[in-house]
Design a protein around this motif. Structure first.
Motif, PDB file in Angstrom:
ATOM      1  N   PHE A 235       0.786  -1.140   0.020  1.00 44.70           N
ATOM      2  CA  PHE A 235       0.010  -0.140   0.060  1.00 44.70           C
ATOM      3  C   PHE A 235       0.869   1.125   0.065  1.00 44.70           C
ATOM      4  N   ILE A 236       0.670   1.914  -1.032  1.00 47.54           N
ATOM      5  CA  ILE A 236       1.750   3.109  -1.234  1.00 47.54           C
ATOM      6  C   ILE A 236       0.402   4.353  -1.036  1.00 47.54           C
ATOM      7  N   THR A 237       0.912   5.202  -0.031  1.00 54.93           N
ATOM      8  CA  THR A 237       0.004   6.223   0.412  1.00 54.93           C
ATOM      9  C   THR A 237       0.990   7.252   0.928  1.00 54.93           C
ATOM     10  N   GLY A 238       0.627   8.621   0.536  1.00 57.27           N
ATOM     11  CA  GLY A 238       1.570   9.770   1.149  1.00 57.27           C
ATOM     12  C   GLY A 238       2.874   9.265   0.984  1.00 57.27           C
ATOM     13  N   GLU A 239       3.684   9.697   1.971  1.00 61.51           N
ATOM     14  CA  GLU A 239       5.247   9.231   1.640  1.00 61.51           C
ATOM     15  C   GLU A 239       5.721   7.732   2.098  1.00 61.51           C
ATOM     16  N   ASN A 240       4.547   7.088   2.440  1.00 60.27           N
ATOM     17  CA  ASN A 240       4.893   5.588   3.347  1.00 60.27           C
ATOM     18  C   ASN A 240       4.676   4.625   2.169  1.00 60.27           C
ATOM     19  N   ILE A 241       5.545   3.441   2.543  1.00 56.09           N
ATOM     20  CA  ILE A 241       5.021   2.440   1.808  1.00 56.09           C
ATOM     21  C   ILE A 241       4.741   1.175   2.683  1.00 56.09           C
ATOM     22  N   TYR A 242       3.609   0.663   2.563  1.00 57.18           N
ATOM     23  CA  TYR A 242       3.393  -0.487   3.702  1.00 57.18           C
ATOM     24  C   TYR A 242       3.240  -1.742   3.021  1.00 57.18           C
ATOM     25  N   HIS A 243       3.748  -2.904   3.672  1.00 56.34           N
ATOM     26  CA  HIS A 243       3.764  -4.200   3.171  1.00 56.34           C
ATOM     27  C   HIS A 243       3.104  -5.139   4.119  1.00 56.34           C
TER      28      HIS A 243
END
Length: 318
Positions: A235-243
């Protein structure tokens, strides 16, 4: 939690009756015996609405329906307490056949193209859709279309919805996705293969997918959820990348898993989840879905059980 007053609109432009056949050791060219059979009303937007209803979230389904299956769809959705505002068409809605080989664990989809949609039927739908959308509504545009529907249809619908102040989630593939992103939906949910096709990536490595998502962000797509099958999701949202890491489960059907993830995104937005929690909830929905037969909708209890097992990490961009 209490649902806010947003209206949730799910759009299914090519609904299908999903006929799922379970066959032990399915083999081409011989007589195969069906060990189990089930029918589910389907289409990606409809699947999203079915899951949301299990989460006690109301939504309205729209799109095209016609022929002998129209009554079945409307009655089934109404019996579930799901509102419908479909446009009636002259031709028959389609049937899709899913073959589940219970021995080899192989899943085969045989999908019909869908009915002819006339120019007048399309205009009626566009007018109806425009009347439905309001500020702060959540609109889900999902799935394929019949060959007669223009490939920029999701771009048209995104533009209409966003001009009304609605929040748009797009889950499509190929030309529909390529054209749809031109109007900058708020969220897109490709899987790894769909993103590779969209941007002609050299591979579906995590590094390549993240790079591609960042490129889409630079073009105005704020949030990209990429499903990775058994490897989890990004999930790429805002400045962050979540896995979110994948969880090993007994897979009974992969049909509808992505739709369940989209329903999870809608629920997360309604409840103001932080991005990491939204990804964890959406991934839990997708994981719960694959443990069910056919396109049976997961329940909140099943999702909460998976929620305890799924881990989410923040990735550093290379």
């Amino acid at each position: 939690m209490l649902q806010k007053k947003n209206m949730i609109i799910t759009v299914t432009l090519n609904p299908a009756m999903d006929k799922t056949l379970a066959i032990d050791n399915f083999t081409l060219g011989i007589v195969n015996r069906v060990s189990n059979l089930r029918y589910d009303i389907g289409g990606k937007g409809i699947n999203v609405s079915k899951v949301l209803k299990n989460f006690n979230v109301n939504s309205t389904c729209t799109g095209f329906l016609g022929g002998i299956l129209e009554k079945t769809f409307i009655e089934e959705l109404n019996s579930r307490g799901i509102d419908t505002r479909f446009i009636h068409i002259k031709e028959n809605s389609r049937t899709n056949t899913k073959i589940v080989d219970t021995t080899k664990k192989v899943y085969t989809d045989i999908n019909e193209a869908g009915p002819e949609i006339s120019e007048n039927e399309l205009k009626m739908f566009l007018d109806e859709f425009g009347n439905m959308c309001n500020k702060d509504d959540i609109v889900v545009l999902a799935g394929g279309v019949s060959p007669s529907v223009p490939k920029d249809i999701y771009a048209q619908l995104t533009k209409i919805a966003k001009e009304k102040g609605a929040f748009v989630i797009l889950d499509a593939d190929g030309e529909l996705l390529k054209e749809g992103i031109k109007e900058k939906p708020d969220v897109i949910k490709p899987n790894n293969h769909e993103l590779v096709r969209l941007l002609n990536l050299e591979s579906d490595s995590e590094k390549e997918l993240i790079k591609a998502a960042k490129l889409l962000q630079s073009k105005g797509i704020a949030n990209i959820l990429i499903s990775l099958g058994e490897k989890g999701a990004l999930f790429i949202t805002g400045e962050n990348i979540y896995h979110s890491k994948g969880v090993k489960v007994d897979v009974k059907s992969t049909v509808g898993a992505g739709d369940s993830m989209v329903a999870g995104l809608v629920y997360s937005k309604l409840n103001n989840y932080e991005p990491s929690e939204a990804l964890k909830f959406a991934a839990s929905c997708g994981t719960a879905a694959v443990t069910l037969e056919g396109t049976k909708a997961c329940t909140l209890e099943q999702v909460q059980e998976m929620f305890r097992k799924i881990e989410v990490e923040i990735k550093e961009e290379d």
